[in-house]
Write an enzyme that holds these catalytic residues in place. Structure first.
Site, PDB file in Angstrom:
ATOM      1  N   CYS A   1      -5.019   6.113  -4.068  1.00 14.93           N
ATOM      2  CA  CYS A   1      -4.308   4.827  -4.016  1.00 14.93           C
ATOM      3  C   CYS A   1      -2.908   5.064  -4.552  1.00 14.93           C
ATOM      4  CB  CYS A   1      -5.037   3.771  -4.844  1.00 14.93           C
ATOM      5  SG  CYS A   1      -4.175   2.181  -4.935  1.00 14.93           S
TER       6      CYS A   1
ATOM      7  N   CYS B   1       0.869  -1.176   0.000  1.00 13.57           N
ATOM      8  CA  CYS B   1       0.000   0.000   0.000  1.00 13.57           C
ATOM      9  C   CYS B   1       0.901   1.220   0.000  1.00 13.57           C
ATOM     10  CB  CYS B   1      -0.926   0.012   1.215  1.00 13.57           C
ATOM     11  SG  CYS B   1      -1.912   1.522   1.335  1.00 13.57           S
TER      12      CYS B   1
END
Length: 288
Positions: A226, A75
């Site tokens: 993201c 991530c």
């Protein structure tokens, strides 16, 4: 059992960050889901765990759990929050740390202006390593990029598979704000050609150094930003001949700056990392 946590976000992509070095973390999938719940828990897109490294050439181990309780490989927005957390907590005095993730090592650098730069490593473009199984799909070449046609909601979605340590499918669209991301995203995420599911990215090119992006994240749904998705989108855009490095990527949660010199060079992402609040949660209070 009570846990100390810190709530953080990177461009609106929000996280519960937990110190797994000084407190024991042994949560079930159901407890991770409950912790991420915005009604019954703290609320987050992902939970980030700081652990002792398992190898000598890194400073920390970085683990990520999605809101659905699944552990994932990477991530990018969380990585920026990770280095802010370990710095603010006095767990390191380094401005740059090496961190092991599920599929490798990344370098995180805290800049003087408070922004964080993440060396994301080189993108993986070989379909089998994304992983992606394109057997029988139509193929279209644009520049250096190879796009594959998926039948989604009666249309052909031309996607570029890219791994940034986690799998992404990037689709270039004309108007990302009015594109049916919430309808197409889940269908791409669960498409049979992606054995581990996939993060679905929808990229609009504004000019050669500017893009807009929405991402339907695997296990989390659409998020405000993201980081790995922004990296994958820029890689696909550059390979298609639509973008030139560096690229400012506008997301609903804020801007990310992505640089990539092509080939086996690493992708570099720079963006914010913000602490919102700290607290304690009693796991016994979470729904089973």
């Amino acid at each position: 059992m009570k846990l100390q946590f810190t709530k953080m976000h990177g461009a609106g992509n929000d996280f519960v960050v937990l110190d797994g070095i000084h407190q024991k973390l042994d949560l079930t999938t159901e407890q991770w889901r409950a912790l991420a719940s915005r009604h019954f828990g703290v609320g987050a897109d992902q939970m980030l765990i700081v652990e002792k490294p398992t190898r000598e050439d890194v400073d920390f181990r970085y683990r990520i759990f999605n809101a659905d309780g699944s552990e994932v490989e990477h991530c990018g927005n969380g990585a920026r929050c990770f280095v802010r957390f370990v710095t603010d907590k006095g767990m390191t005095d380094k401005r740059s740390v090496r961190v092991e993730v599920m599929n490798g090592v990344i370098t995180l650098t805290l800049q003087d202006d408070g922004q964080v730069t993440v060396d994301m490593g080189a993108p993986e473009l070989e379909p089998a390593r994304v992983p992606f199984r394109p057997d029988g799909l139509p193929v279209r070449t644009q520049g250096e990029d190879i796009a594959y046609g998926l039948e989604i909601n009666g249309r052909t979605a031309w996607i570029s598979p890219v791994s940034m340590g986690n799998p992404h499918a990037v689709q270039v669209v004309d108007d990302v704000e009015n594109f049916p991301v919430l309808q197409d995203g889940p269908l791409i995420e669960h498409h049979a050609t992606f054995p581990n599911r996939v993060n679905a990215g929808f990229l609009q090119v504004v000019d050669r150094h500017t893009a807009r992006l929405r991402v339907f994240e695997r296990g989390a749904g659409e998020t405000l930003a993201c980081g790995t998705g922004a990296c994958a989108a820029v890689v696909a855009g550059i390979r298609r001949g639509l973008l030139d490095s560096p690229v400012k990527v506008h997301t609903h949660g804020g801007d990310l700056n992505i640089a990539w010199d092509g080939g086996a060079e690493p992708v570099r992402m720079t963006g914010p990392a913000t602490t919102v609040f700290e607290g304690t949660i009693d796991l016994a209070a979470l729904p089973a």
